[in-house]
Structure formats: structure tokens, C-alpha cells
Design an enzyme around this catalytic site. Structure first.
Site, mmCIF file in Angstrom:
data_model
loop_
_atom_site.group_PDB
_atom_site.id
_atom_site.type_symbol
_atom_site.label_atom_id
_atom_site.label_comp_id
_atom_site.label_asym_id
_atom_site.label_seq_id
_atom_site.Cartn_x
_atom_site.Cartn_y
_atom_site.Cartn_z
ATOM 1 N N LEU A 126 29.627 23.594 26.661
ATOM 2 C CA LEU A 126 28.836 24.690 26.085
ATOM 3 C C LEU A 126 29.413 25.115 24.740
ATOM 4 C CD1 LEU A 126 26.623 26.883 26.305
ATOM 5 C CD2 LEU A 126 28.271 28.288 27.573
ATOM 6 N N SER A 133 31.593 32.695 22.595
ATOM 7 C CA SER A 133 30.866 33.610 23.470
ATOM 8 C C SER A 133 29.404 33.754 23.052
ATOM 9 C CB SER A 133 31.542 34.987 23.466
ATOM 10 O OG SER A 133 32.845 34.899 24.002
ATOM 11 N N ARG A 269 70.783 37.271 42.001
ATOM 12 C CA ARG A 269 71.562 37.580 40.793
ATOM 13 C C ARG A 269 72.388 38.850 41.009
ATOM 14 N NH1 ARG A 269 74.027 35.705 36.246
ATOM 15 N NH2 ARG A 269 73.652 37.021 34.414
ATOM 16 N N GLY A 341 67.945 36.394 30.030
ATOM 17 C CA GLY A 341 67.954 35.242 29.132
ATOM 18 C C GLY A 341 67.498 33.968 29.810
ATOM 19 N N GLU A 364 36.097 31.483 30.157
ATOM 20 C CA GLU A 364 35.087 32.084 31.060
ATOM 21 C C GLU A 364 34.752 33.516 30.626
ATOM 22 O OE1 GLU A 364 33.155 31.202 33.549
ATOM 23 O OE2 GLU A 364 33.835 29.139 33.822
ATOM 24 N N GLY A 365 34.759 33.753 29.333
ATOM 25 C CA GLY A 365 34.458 35.066 28.785
ATOM 26 C C GLY A 365 35.728 35.845 28.530
ATOM 27 N N SER A 367 38.336 38.975 27.471
ATOM 28 C CA SER A 367 38.427 40.352 27.972
ATOM 29 C C SER A 367 37.448 41.266 27.243
ATOM 30 C CB SER A 367 39.855 40.883 27.801
ATOM 31 O OG SER A 367 40.741 40.247 28.690
ATOM 32 N N GLU A 368 37.234 41.004 25.955
ATOM 33 C CA GLU A 368 36.295 41.825 25.183
ATOM 34 C C GLU A 368 34.869 41.675 25.710
ATOM 35 O OE1 GLU A 368 40.002 41.502 23.373
ATOM 36 O OE2 GLU A 368 38.667 39.814 23.835
#
Length: 383
Positions: A126, A133, A269, A341, A364-365, A367-368
Site C-alpha cells: 500500500l 498514511s 545484580r 551500562g 499500521e498507522g 500514533s498521530e
């Protein structure tokens, strides 16, 4: 989500995918990233397990139960490796989905069994260099000549592009009709004139093949038109719900793997005489990460349940994808921070998880776009 809220079938699918991801995928993830390719034998195994036909009914050899089972499986596979999760999600949602929903009986009979078994992998052509978009701004053209469609144009960011045997290609058939002049086509990738130009070198999910494709007098039978002529935009948009549920689940899986790694590291750790996880600052980070993972899962499974029941869920899928993808970057970043680190080194997988998560806010689109769709629905939101 608590196991009591899942059916026995859903739990079995999840546990099968989790076991497979831990045993077969995760140990190979780093080597596959360096090779820039997902192991062929691994893809074949996924086909045998039914993971590549999860949206396809049994009639065509698929393993469809519902979208909840599908989302759970994508999460588990992505926790093993985000690139493998990408292949699985994209193949199911925009490889199999359009044929299942818009294909003729002959098209379904010819393609779906091979797609569901993994004998053929699908890709979705596409996006173009100038049209991401904005799907109604395509320059690829399809002309009907002597009973055959002739396609010319260029596609960009084609996931599974090098591996795929079938491409779903969107092209303009009637330029004067604007967005109503776009159509969809089934193009076998061995068709003369269909050329994979290159595999892109990416920040993350490097084992997933993302390619540029050129169509040069690519000629296919008239019967390879998918759905009615002029309905290409509707076909492209119709798969957004399932596609976004899949990418949200991919993001969740990557983030969960990062959280698991950080939790394990925090117990091993030792700093200032005790495991770092016992220091309040690190414990607080882990608590926030765990909460965000669970919140994302609930949004995803809510959208998946609506999709399974046949209810419109574009806003819910967009919310799940938006939250899960942005959550994944935050959680992976904190996982790197907890490792200190060492988290910045390739020796530890959190460095890869951090890079892999970033794409989920884009494809897939973006965030906006998700926010735009959610906001549109709010115009009619009852107060």
C-alpha cells in the site's frame, strides 16, 4: 489478564505459543537479527503449529478461534522476538485478512490454505514513497488491457516483501474518481515485472524483511482483482482493526520481554550490599512497568473481544495500539536503565528490545493517526 478470564482453548493457544517462543525463537533471535533474516525452518514450524492461519477458518485450513487467542499468541511470539512477531501479525492481518473478507470463492480456495499453512507468506503493498498514511494519494496505476491488468508503480516499506509469495497490491484504476478510483489486486511475487529492489537497513526488527518494490508492466489476469473495482481504499481500511490489535500485541510482547529481563537482572545484580531490586528507586520502576504492561493487555483483549463478536472496534483497536506502542518504548527504556551500562551493550537483549519497540508507534498507522481516529469518534461520544 487472569487465567480464569480465558477459555481453555485460549489458554492452550497462549501456552503453546509461549513454549515455542521460549524454546525455538528466543535462543535464535540475536543470530537472526545479525543475519537479517528469520530462519526458514522456524517459519515452517509456525505454519505447522497454526500460528500463520489464526484469522482463517478451518474450512481453508486455518486455526481461527477468536481474536483473543490471536492477540495472546502474537504477544508470546513477539516476546521471543519482535521481528518474528511482525511476520506473524502482518501475514495474518493484512496477508490473509483481505482475501478472507473480500476474495471470491475461487481466490479463497486457491490461496488461503497455502497462506494458513505457511506454504505461502503474504505481504501488503500500500505505502508509496510519497504516500504513507495518505492512502488515497497513490501513484501506482493499473490498466485493463486485453483482459489483463497491467500494473506500474513503486511501493515502499513492504514487510515480508522478500519472503512473500503473494502480494496484495493497491493501485489506481480510475484516476478521475479520486479515492473511489483505487482498487486491490492479488499479485504472485514471481510475476514478471514484480521486482524487490532492496531490503531496508532498519533500527530494529532487523530480521524482518522490509523492502522496496517496483512494478513495471506487471501483468496479471483480470480475475486477480480483489473485491469490486474502485473499492481498494475500503479494503485497505477494513483490516485496520485486526492489524492494530496485532501490532499492539507485538508491542506488548516486546515490552514484556524487556520487563522480564529487567526483573531478572534486578534480582541478580548486587549494589550496596543487596539486589538492586530491593532498592526503592528500582522497585518503583518495576512496579510502574508491570502496571503499564497489564493496562495495555486489558486494552488489547477488550478490542479483541469486540472484534471476535463482530462489533465495530476501530477506536478501541486504535486506543490499544496507541497505548501499547508508546508504553513499549517507555518500558524498554526503563529496562535499559535498570541494567545500567550493561543495558547499552549488545550482550544483553534489552538493547535489542528497545530498538525493536520503536517501530510499533509508526507502522499500521502512526500514533498521530491513532489519536486522530480516536478524536473523531469523540465528536459523537455521549455525555
Amino acid at each position: 489478564m487472569h487465567d480464569l478470564e480465558l477459555s481453555e482453548e485460549q489458554r492452550m493457544i497462549r501456552d503453546m505459543a509461549r513454549d515455542f517462543a521460549r524454546r525455538e525463537i528466543a535462543p535464535k533471535a540475536q543470530a537472526m537479527e545479525k543475519a537479517g533474516w528469520i530462519d526458514d525452518a522456524l517459519v515452517a514450524q509456525m505454519g505447522e503449529l497454526g500460528l500463520l492461519g489464526m484469522v482463517v477458518p478451518e474450512e481453508w485450513g486455518g486455526s481461527y478461534i477468536d481474536y483473543v487467542a490471536y492477540a495472546l499468541a502474537v504477544e508470546e511470539i513477539s516476546a521471543g522476538d519482535g521481528a518474528v512477531g511482525a511476520l506473524m501479525s502482518i501475514h495474518n492481518s493484512v496477508g490473509c485478512g483481505p482475501i478472507l473478507n473480500f476474495g471470491t470463492q475461487a481466490q479463497k480456495d486457491f490461496w488461503l490454505a497455502d497462506l494458513a499453512s505457511g506454504q505461502a507468506i503474504g505481504c501488503f503493498c500500500l505505502t508509496e514513497p510519497q504516500a504513507g498514511s495518505e492512502a488515497n494519494n497513490l501513484r501506482t496505476r493499473a490498466e485493463l488491457r486485453d483482459g489483463q491488468w497491467v500494473l506500474n508503480g513503486a511501493k515502499q516499506f513492504v514487510s515480508n516483501g522478500k519472503r512473500a509469495k503473494l502480494a496484495i497490491v493497491f493501485a489506481v484504476t480510475d484516476p478521475e474518481l479520486g479515492k473511489k478510483g483505487l482498487s486491490a489486486f492479488l499479485v504472485p511475487t514471481d510475476t514478471p515485472g514484480f521486482t524487490v529492489d532492496r531490503s531496508e537497513h532498519k533500527m530494529g526488527i532487523r530480521a524482518s524483511d522490509t523492502c522496496a518494490v517496483t512494478l513495471s508492466d506487471c501483468t496479471i489476469p483480470e480475475a486477480n482483482l480483489l473485491g469490486p473495482r474502485g473499492k481498494g481504499l475500503s479494503i485497505a481500511l477494513s483490516n485496520l482493526e485486526g492489524g492494530r490489535i496485532g501490532i499492539a500485541a507485538q508491542a506488548l510482547g516486546i515490552a514484556r520481554a524487556a520487563f522480564d529481563a529487567a526483573l531478572g537482572y534486578s534480582r541478580e545484580r548486587i549494589q550496596f550490599g543487596k539486589p538492586i531490586g530491593e532498592h526503592q528507586s528500582i522497585a518503583n520502576l518495576l512496579a510502574d512497568m508491570h502496571t503499564q504492561l497489564n493496562a495495555a493487555r486489558l486494552l488489547i483483549l477488550h478490542a479483541a473481544r469486540l472484534k471476535s463478536a463482530g462489533h465495530p472496534c476501530l477506536s478501541q483497536a486504535s486506543q490499544a495500539k496507541l497505548f501499547a506502542s508508546e508504553m513499549a518504548e517507555r518500558v524498554c527504556s526503563k529496562a535499559v536503565q535498570i541494567h545500567g551500562g550493561y543495558g547499552y551493550l549488545e550482550d544483553y537483549p534489552v538493547e535489542r528490545y528497545y530498538r525493536d519497540a520503536r517501530i510499533t508507534q509508526i507502522y499500521e498507522g502512526s500514533s498521530e493517526i491513532q489519536r486522530l481516529l480516536i478524536a473523531r469518534e469523540l465528536a459523537n461520544y455521549p455525555l
